[in-house]
Design a protein around this motif. Structure first.
Motif, short mmCIF file in Angstrom:
data_model
loop_
_atom_site.label_atom_id
_atom_site.label_comp_id
_atom_site.label_asym_id
_atom_site.label_seq_id
_atom_site.Cartn_x
_atom_site.Cartn_y
_atom_site.Cartn_z
N GLU A 1 5.68 14.26 -20.07
CA GLU A 1 7.16 14.23 -20.34
C GLU A 1 7.55 14.84 -21.46
O GLU A 1 8.88 15.26 -21.44
N TYR A 2 6.97 15.01 -22.55
CA TYR A 2 7.42 15.42 -23.78
C TYR A 2 6.72 16.94 -24.00
O TYR A 2 7.04 17.43 -25.18
N GLY A 3 6.12 17.65 -23.04
CA GLY A 3 5.81 18.99 -23.21
C GLY A 3 4.33 19.10 -23.73
O GLY A 3 3.98 20.20 -23.83
N ASN A 4 3.70 18.06 -24.00
CA ASN A 4 2.42 18.15 -24.40
C ASN A 4 1.26 18.50 -23.44
O ASN A 4 1.31 17.64 -22.49
N GLU A 5 0.43 19.38 -23.71
CA GLU A 5 -0.60 19.48 -22.69
C GLU A 5 -1.47 18.53 -22.43
O GLU A 5 -2.22 17.92 -23.47
N ASN A 6 -1.81 18.02 -21.16
CA ASN A 6 -2.80 16.66 -21.10
C ASN A 6 -4.16 17.77 -20.87
O ASN A 6 -5.06 17.05 -21.25
#
Length: 270
Positions: A221-226
């Motif tokens: 939800e913070y834009g970090n790639e999982n």
């Protein structure tokens, strides 16, 4: 209009209606249609339609006759209102001889008949207001394929709709799905993409289209790639090409800073 029935030696109603026009006779104000009960020998049901000056229905009411008291009793009613391309319907129930609004719905369609807006509300007596239950908006291309879906939730504090999720779809010239993406509405009032999937196609010996590869992304939800995962074999029936088939995963701390990132290659021999 009536018809004579020999078997019962009585007149039976065939149809009956009442029409009221505007004072200048430019449009119909209401139509009332009656239904005949052969056993009772009476017109025992009727429905009434009301119209605006554009000929659009604004209200529909249905009644049955209380024969003993010679009184019409309301059974159902709904009103229709029009705001741009949105039709608003309000349904009522009978309560102590009065019509009471209970449900409201909204709908809209594009020029091809695809529904592009759908919402529903319930009347809250304690709040004396409408409370949203669900709302969705849709988009379509000229082929009727879904290109957009947006879901909303009801914000009780603001008494208004809040965007929640968005799904988007793109198609190639053959109408094949080539990309889909999912987003969520962030607390900072913008769409945060959380998922993306792209497809690649090829034709087999029979001229049939098959998937020959795809690329998949997921973000928090913070834009970090999982993770990111890619598969590609170039043409139908071929093996996955190792240099183009791999994946990557990431781990973050509570401050959303990258802690670990791992990359994996495809091993065709295992």
């Amino acid at each position: 209009e009536y018809q004579w029935v020999d078997s019962s030696a009585t007149w039976e109603g065939m149809y009956k209606y009442e029409r009221i026009s505007s004072e200048d006779d430019s449009h119909i104000v209401s139509n009332t249609n009656y239904f005949f009960d052969t056993e009772a020998g009476e017109w025992t049901m009727k429905y009434v339609e009301y119209f605006d000056n554009q000929g659009q229905i604004t209200s529909f009411e249905e009644y049955h006759l209380d024969i003993a008291n010679d009184t019409w009793i309301g059974d159902s009613k709904y009103d229709l209102a029009y705001e741009g391309n949105i039709t608003i319907r309000t349904d009522y129930v009978r309560n102590n001889q009065e019509w009471e609004a209970v449900v409201r719905s909204e709908s809209a369609y594009d020029e091809y008949g695809n529904q592009i807006h759908n919402a529903a509300y319930l009347w809250n007596n304690d709040l004396s207001s409408w409370v949203g239950q669900f709302k969705a908006e849709f988009g379509f291309n000229e082929n009727g394929d879904t290109t957009l879906t947006i879901q909303y939730s009801w914000d009780t504090d603001k008494a208004d709709w809040l965007p929640e999720t968005k799904n988007e779809y793109q198609y190639d010239g053959m109408g094949m799905l080539e990309w889909t993406g999912n987003s969520i509405w962030s607390e900072s009032d913008y769409w945060q993409e959380i998922y993306s999937l792209s497809y690649f196609y090829g034709s087999n010996e029979l001229g049939e289209t098959e998937i020959v590869g795809w690329i998949e992304y997921s973000w928090d939800e913070y834009g970090n790639e999982n993770y990111m995962e890619q598969w590609y074999k170039g043409e139908p029936g071929a093996d996955w090409i190792p240099v183009y088939t791999w994946k990557r995963t990431s781990i973050y701390n509570e401050n959303h800073q990258l802690l670990e990132r791992n990359q994996y290659a495809w091993n065709a021999e295992q």
